[in-house]
Design an enzyme around this catalytic site. Structure first.
Site, PDB file in Angstrom:
ATOM      1  N   LYS A 103      93.243 -10.469  28.474  1.00  0.00           N
ATOM      2  CA  LYS A 103      92.815  -9.168  27.951  1.00  0.00           C
ATOM      3  C   LYS A 103      93.410  -8.860  26.579  1.00  0.00           C
ATOM      4  O   LYS A 103      94.358  -9.507  26.138  1.00  0.00           O
ATOM      5  CB  LYS A 103      93.147  -8.060  28.966  1.00  0.00           C
ATOM      6  CG  LYS A 103      92.131  -8.055  30.109  1.00  0.00           C
ATOM      7  CD  LYS A 103      92.309  -6.902  31.051  1.00  0.00           C
ATOM      8  CE  LYS A 103      91.212  -6.963  32.120  1.00  0.00           C
ATOM      9  NZ  LYS A 103      91.478  -6.041  33.220  1.00  0.00           N
ATOM     10  N   ARG A 139      94.501 -11.342  39.463  1.00  0.00           N
ATOM     11  CA  ARG A 139      93.087 -11.656  39.192  1.00  0.00           C
ATOM     12  C   ARG A 139      93.021 -12.364  37.844  1.00  0.00           C
ATOM     13  O   ARG A 139      93.324 -11.751  36.818  1.00  0.00           O
ATOM     14  CB  ARG A 139      92.298 -10.342  39.158  1.00  0.00           C
ATOM     15  CG  ARG A 139      90.827 -10.497  38.873  1.00  0.00           C
ATOM     16  CD  ARG A 139      90.169  -9.123  38.740  1.00  0.00           C
ATOM     17  NE  ARG A 139      88.753  -9.244  38.471  1.00  0.00           N
ATOM     18  CZ  ARG A 139      88.237  -9.420  37.265  1.00  0.00           C
ATOM     19  NH1 ARG A 139      89.012  -9.479  36.206  1.00  0.00           N
ATOM     20  NH2 ARG A 139      86.922  -9.517  37.114  1.00  0.00           N
TER      21      ARG A 139
HETATM   22  N1  HH2 Z   1      89.113  -6.294  34.981  1.00  0.00           N
HETATM   23  C1  HH2 Z   1      87.838  -6.610  34.659  1.00  0.00           C
HETATM   24  C2  HH2 Z   1      86.832  -6.575  35.615  1.00  0.00           C
HETATM   25  N2  HH2 Z   1      87.112  -6.240  36.903  1.00  0.00           N
HETATM   26  N3  HH2 Z   1      88.672  -5.588  38.536  1.00  0.00           N
HETATM   27  C3  HH2 Z   1      89.928  -5.270  38.887  1.00  0.00           C
HETATM   28  N4  HH2 Z   1      90.223  -4.934  40.145  1.00  0.00           N
HETATM   29  N5  HH2 Z   1      90.959  -5.278  37.976  1.00  0.00           N
HETATM   30  C4  HH2 Z   1      90.748  -5.610  36.676  1.00  0.00           C
HETATM   31  O1  HH2 Z   1      91.718  -5.569  35.881  1.00  0.00           O
HETATM   32  C5  HH2 Z   1      89.411  -5.943  36.266  1.00  0.00           C
HETATM   33  C6  HH2 Z   1      88.381  -5.938  37.245  1.00  0.00           C
HETATM   34  C7  HH2 Z   1      87.514  -7.011  33.242  1.00  0.00           C
HETATM   35  O2  HH2 Z   1      87.778  -8.380  33.030  1.00  0.00           O
HETATM   36  P1  HH2 Z   1      86.670  -9.542  33.085  1.00  0.00           P
HETATM   37  O3  HH2 Z   1      85.950  -9.549  34.390  1.00  0.00           O
HETATM   38  O4  HH2 Z   1      87.312 -10.817  32.727  1.00  0.00           O
HETATM   39  O5  HH2 Z   1      85.704  -9.188  31.891  1.00  0.00           O
HETATM   40  P2  HH2 Z   1      84.275  -8.504  31.802  1.00  0.00           P
HETATM   41  O6  HH2 Z   1      84.421  -7.097  32.283  1.00  0.00           O
HETATM   42  O7  HH2 Z   1      83.924  -8.587  30.341  1.00  0.00           O
HETATM   43  O8  HH2 Z   1      83.333  -9.295  32.668  1.00  0.00           O
END
Ligand code: HH2
Length: 286
Positions: free
Chosen positions: A221, A255
């Site tokens: 992030k 995660r």
């Molecule tokens: N972060 C993202 C998405 N879902 N869920 C939880 N529980 N906690 C988090 O910190 C979290 C999440 C965002 O990250 P990512 O899925 O890698 O990116 P994107 O939203 O661009 O798909």
């Protein structure tokens, strides 16, 4: 300080042991996720990636069909279902570890549960879609209640995060859910400045005081990118540092995108914490 529960009870009767920290592998079936967008939209590639994460030690696979990076374009309901449901169905047959569904829409979550997902992951912390708390309560599935705010404006960051998370828990309980379902998440990167994200990480142990297992999602992030001045494909060392720090501060689930590397780091921590004896005899090996 309240001792967090060390088990997750899945709707299919399985129990996930949280006495050791677990790695949740991210599977974004989106064209636009901030670090892996477009890579796993093809069903076969998604299944292959999930299998490789499990082989590396992922204990949960988190499937998401809507990027929620800052400034994201919302995905219509039918399109989100089209993205995630075939993947959930295929993974239920292909891999043994539980699947979680990363969605803010109760209709997507419900359809995913029907196809074999076992855990709900709501980035709105049960304060978005009004049907989500009821669905969580009725399904009995573990639910990740993540902290999220539109604006990074707080008078007292930790206190307000705690209050917002407790409010999410209250919504679950008011809908008839049970405390045993709750997993809390500080929501790194959601409505927080770089400093606020760092401060929440530093005070993560104080969120454990609420007595629920904690999940931490900081992988690749921008808090890491901005702190270290590195682009998204150079954030592995920073991501590992945050995952290790988080586990030492009480996170039970991390995660992450880089499952192999993180699983090794987490396993190493467990080995150190669990070693017995005073070191005076029976060396385990050089
Ligand atoms: N972060 C993202 C998405 N879902 N869920 C939880 N529980 N906690 C988090 O910190 C979290 C999440 C965002 O990250 P990512 O899925 O890698 O990116 P994107 O939203 O661009 O798909």
């Amino acid at each position: 300080m309240a001792q967090a529960r060390e088990q997750l009870f899945l709707p299919d009767g399985r129990v996930v042991d949280l006495s050791r920290p677990l790695v949740m592998g991210i599977l974004n079936v989106t064209p636009d996720s901030f670090s892996d967008g477009g890579r796993y939209v093809d069903l076969e590639r998604a299944v292959e990636h999930a299998r490789s994460m499990v082989a590396c030690g992922a204990a949960i696979i988190d499937v998401g069909g809507e990027s929620t990076r800052p400034g994201y374009t919302p995905v219509p309901l039918e399109e989100e279902k089209r993205r995630v449901l075939p993947v959930i169905e295929a993974l239920s047959a292909a891999i043994d570890v539980p699947l979680s569904i990363d969605t803010q829409k109760a209709a997507v979550a419900e359809a995913a549960l029907e196809r074999g997902a076992q855990i709900l992951n709501d980035i709105q912390g049960l304060r978005g879609d009004p049907a989500m708390a009821r669905l969580a309560a009725e399904s009995g599935a573990p639910v990740v209640i993540m902290h999220n705010r539109r604006e990074p404006v707080y008078a007292d960051l930790l206190e307000e995060v705690r209050r917002d998370l407790s409010d999410g828990v209250e919504r679950l309980l008011a809908a008839g859910g049970r405390p045993e379902q709750v997993i809390l998440d500080p929501g790194i990167g959601f409505g927080k400045t770089v400093e606020q994200n760092l401060l929440l990480l530093k005070q993560l142990d104080r969120l454990s005081a609420l007595g629920y297992p904690l999940l931490l999602g900081a992988s690749r992030k921008s808090v890491i990118g901005r702190t270290l001045g590195v682009p998204v494909d150079e954030r592995l060392p920073g991501s590992l540092a945050v995952a290790v720090y988080g586990v030492l501060k009480g996170a039970r689930i991390v995660r992450v995108h880089d499952v192999c590397e993180t699983a090794q780091a987490v396993k190493m921590i467990a080995a150190i914490e669990e070693v017995l004896g005073d070191g005076s005899a029976h060396p385990v090996g050089a």
